[in-house]
Design a protein around this motif. Structure first.
Motif, mmCIF file in Angstrom:
data_model
loop_
_atom_site.group_PDB
_atom_site.id
_atom_site.type_symbol
_atom_site.label_atom_id
_atom_site.label_comp_id
_atom_site.label_asym_id
_atom_site.label_seq_id
_atom_site.Cartn_x
_atom_site.Cartn_y
_atom_site.Cartn_z
ATOM 1 N N TRP A 34 1.526 -9.449 -18.359
ATOM 2 C CA TRP A 34 1.538 -8.909 -16.992
ATOM 3 C C TRP A 34 2.880 -9.249 -16.313
ATOM 4 C CZ3 TRP A 34 -3.179 -10.169 -13.295
ATOM 5 C CH2 TRP A 34 -3.045 -9.466 -12.104
ATOM 6 N N LEU A 35 3.241 -10.518 -16.392
ATOM 7 C CA LEU A 35 4.476 -11.001 -15.765
ATOM 8 C C LEU A 35 5.709 -10.328 -16.382
ATOM 9 C CD1 LEU A 35 5.165 -13.233 -13.621
ATOM 10 C CD2 LEU A 35 5.761 -14.681 -15.555
ATOM 11 N N ILE A 53 6.060 -6.793 -15.175
ATOM 12 C CA ILE A 53 6.544 -6.718 -13.788
ATOM 13 C C ILE A 53 8.050 -6.970 -13.742
ATOM 14 C CG2 ILE A 53 6.413 -7.822 -11.523
ATOM 15 C CD1 ILE A 53 3.465 -8.417 -12.165
ATOM 16 N N ILE A 54 8.497 -7.935 -14.547
ATOM 17 C CA ILE A 54 9.936 -8.255 -14.555
ATOM 18 C C ILE A 54 10.741 -7.093 -15.146
ATOM 19 C CG2 ILE A 54 11.690 -9.796 -15.558
ATOM 20 C CD1 ILE A 54 9.478 -12.030 -15.392
ATOM 21 N N SER A 107 10.465 -2.590 -12.624
ATOM 22 C CA SER A 107 10.326 -2.877 -11.191
ATOM 23 C C SER A 107 9.331 -1.931 -10.523
ATOM 24 C CB SER A 107 11.680 -2.778 -10.511
ATOM 25 O OG SER A 107 12.218 -1.492 -10.750
ATOM 26 N N ARG A 120 5.671 -3.098 -9.665
ATOM 27 C CA ARG A 120 5.317 -4.066 -8.610
ATOM 28 C C ARG A 120 4.515 -3.320 -7.558
ATOM 29 N NH1 ARG A 120 11.444 -6.074 -8.844
ATOM 30 N NH2 ARG A 120 11.264 -6.983 -10.910
ATOM 31 N N ASP A 121 3.278 -3.060 -7.909
ATOM 32 C CA ASP A 121 2.481 -2.115 -7.133
ATOM 33 C C ASP A 121 1.003 -2.489 -7.236
ATOM 34 O OD1 ASP A 121 2.788 1.094 -6.311
ATOM 35 O OD2 ASP A 121 0.833 0.499 -7.084
ATOM 36 N N ASN A 122 0.256 -2.246 -6.159
ATOM 37 C CA ASN A 122 -1.180 -2.611 -6.139
ATOM 38 C C ASN A 122 -1.975 -1.888 -7.215
ATOM 39 O OD1 ASN A 122 -0.924 -4.399 -4.098
ATOM 40 N ND2 ASN A 122 -1.368 -2.905 -2.488
ATOM 41 N N HIS A 165 -1.466 -3.754 -10.418
ATOM 42 C CA HIS A 165 -2.065 -5.092 -10.389
ATOM 43 C C HIS A 165 -3.588 -5.036 -10.551
ATOM 44 C CE1 HIS A 165 1.815 -6.570 -9.685
ATOM 45 N NE2 HIS A 165 1.873 -6.333 -8.389
#
Lengths: 249, 166
Positions: free
Chosen positions: B118-119, B122-123, B126, B129-131, B134
């Motif tokens: 997951w991390l 996200i890295i 970009s 980086r959104d609901n 997630h």
């Protein structure tokens, strides 16, 4: 002396079982380098006699109907445009390769399909893959007998798309769910719920007017640009057969 | 008997791991999500071996698993950390073959791997980086943890017992 050293080296290699590590290392490197090609090819050969039948479920048929209706309208529009300007490329429906899905990972961290046609059949990286309902993804890698398809829903996967009604372009981005996000390039998207999303005729990477999905939600106020949530018309979870478009132009 | 066990172990490791990863059978899925196979295989090996052996095994396993995925995100960092932790735990605890103990360790390990992926996503991307992403990631994490927690006590404890017999 040199001979003795050679003997000692050979003795160590055999006695200490270093050759096992050496062979294992080469094998592992081979697997990584070929992206598991050997395993996939063997699996493809083994699975060949028990490939799934062409019978599809009701909701796939429904998807097909939606796709047909949308494409009919798009073809009419295309026809009119061509009469006026002759600016669109011809879409050749014979230029396709049919393939069966031999492995599916459509909900995991990586959303991909393995299909039973590969480089030997003319499948190349980047080619569009369609199923009943429309576009489902692009070919990510190939082995001689199989190909790996990256689905549109795969997190981070981006393809160009547009809404035909408004002629607004955007980038369709996979979010993991069956509903990718269409991030518009314009400040004002003019999109409405129910609008059909297709591949753009301006795209050089994908064939024009392939159905992708239908707009389900629009956020015009989002920053830095508005976005829409698109429900895909093709369902990778239930598709047994796909078609690869040889010519993406 | 020992030879037979060893053969079974080799067969299971070499044939079944790639088979399960490649085929991803539907009957071993929960909400369309498969168990975390690296955890199931690495857990018993790490518990039975020294940290450096477990560490090397985790890297090799990570390289192998990464061959079958499509993005730059890798299993190797999380598997390496887990192998060291499990190996240390295995050196100091004798009752590790307990059914529930293995399951709990597999659950925690799977959650750690899922968080790592997951991390990394996200890295790397970009745009994620959104609901929407997630909430989906949380769904995958929970499903993967549940199915691995159900499968690991059977496979991993059997593998651990076979390792011990050898």
């Amino acid at each position: 002396m040199i001979k003795a050293r050679g003997k000692i080296g050979f003795y160590l290699l055999l006695k200490k079982r270093l050759w096992v590590i050496f062979v294992f290392g080469i094998l592992l490197f081979g697997v990584r380098w070929t992206k598991g090609a050997g395993y996939l090819d063997i699996y493809s050969i083994l699975i060949n006699p028990i490939l799934p039948g062409s019978a599809q479920k009701e909701w796939i048929k429904e998807g097909e109907n939606i796709e047909r209706n949308i494409r009919l309208k798009l073809l009419e529009d295309d026809n009119n445009r061509l009469r006026k300007a002759l600016s669109l490329k011809e879409f050749n429906s014979d230029n396709r390769i049919s393939a069966a899905v031999i492995s599916r990972s459509s909900r995991n961290w990586w959303q991909q399909l393995e299909i039973n046609k590969g480089a030997k059949d003319g499948v190349l990286k980047g080619q569009a893959v369609i199923g009943p309902g429309g576009l489902i993804g692009l070919v990510d890698s190939t082995t001689p007998l199989t190909a790996r398809v990256r689905l549109l829903t795969d997190p981070g996967h981006q393809v160009g798309a547009w809404i035909d009604r408004t002629k607004r372009h955007g980038i369709l981005t996979g979010m993991g769910t069956n509903r990718p996000k269409l991030i518009f390039l314009n400040k004002n998207s003019l999109a409405k719920i129910g609008d059909a999303v297709t591949t753009s005729p301006a795209s050089t990477l994908l064939p024009p007017n392939l159905t992708i999905g239908i707009v389900q939600f629009v956020n015009e106020k989002a920053l830095p640009s508005p976005f829409a949530i698109v429900q895909l018309t093709a369902s990778p979870e239930a598709i047994d057969w796909v078609q690869i478009l040889k010519d993406n132009g | 008997m020992v030879k037979k066990n060893k053969k079974l172990l080799i067969f299971f490791t070499i044939i079944f791991l790639p088979a399960f990863i490649v085929t991803s059978p539907d009957w071993l899925k929960i909400n369309g999500i498969t168990p975390c196979w690296p955890v199931i295989l690495l857990l018993p090996f790490s518990l039975h071996n020294s940290p450096w052996k477990a560490g090397i095994a985790s890297i090799l396993l990570g390289i192998f698993i990464d061959s079958f995925t499509i993005s730059n995100v890798s299993y190797i960092p999380s598997l390496f950390v887990l192998s060291l932790i499990w190996s240390q735990y295995g050196l100091h605890n004798k009752k590790i073959e307990l059914f529930l103990n293995i399951g709990l360790m597999a659950i925690l390990g799977t959650a750690f791997i899922a968080l790592s992926i997951w991390l990394q996503k996200i890295i790397l991307y970009s745009v994620l980086r959104d609901n929407w992403f997630h909430s989906w990631s949380l769904y995958v994490l929970i499903s993967e943890v549940i199915i691995t927690g159900l499968v690991a006590p059977f496979f991993s404890s059997w593998l651990l017992l076979t390792y011990k017999k050898n």
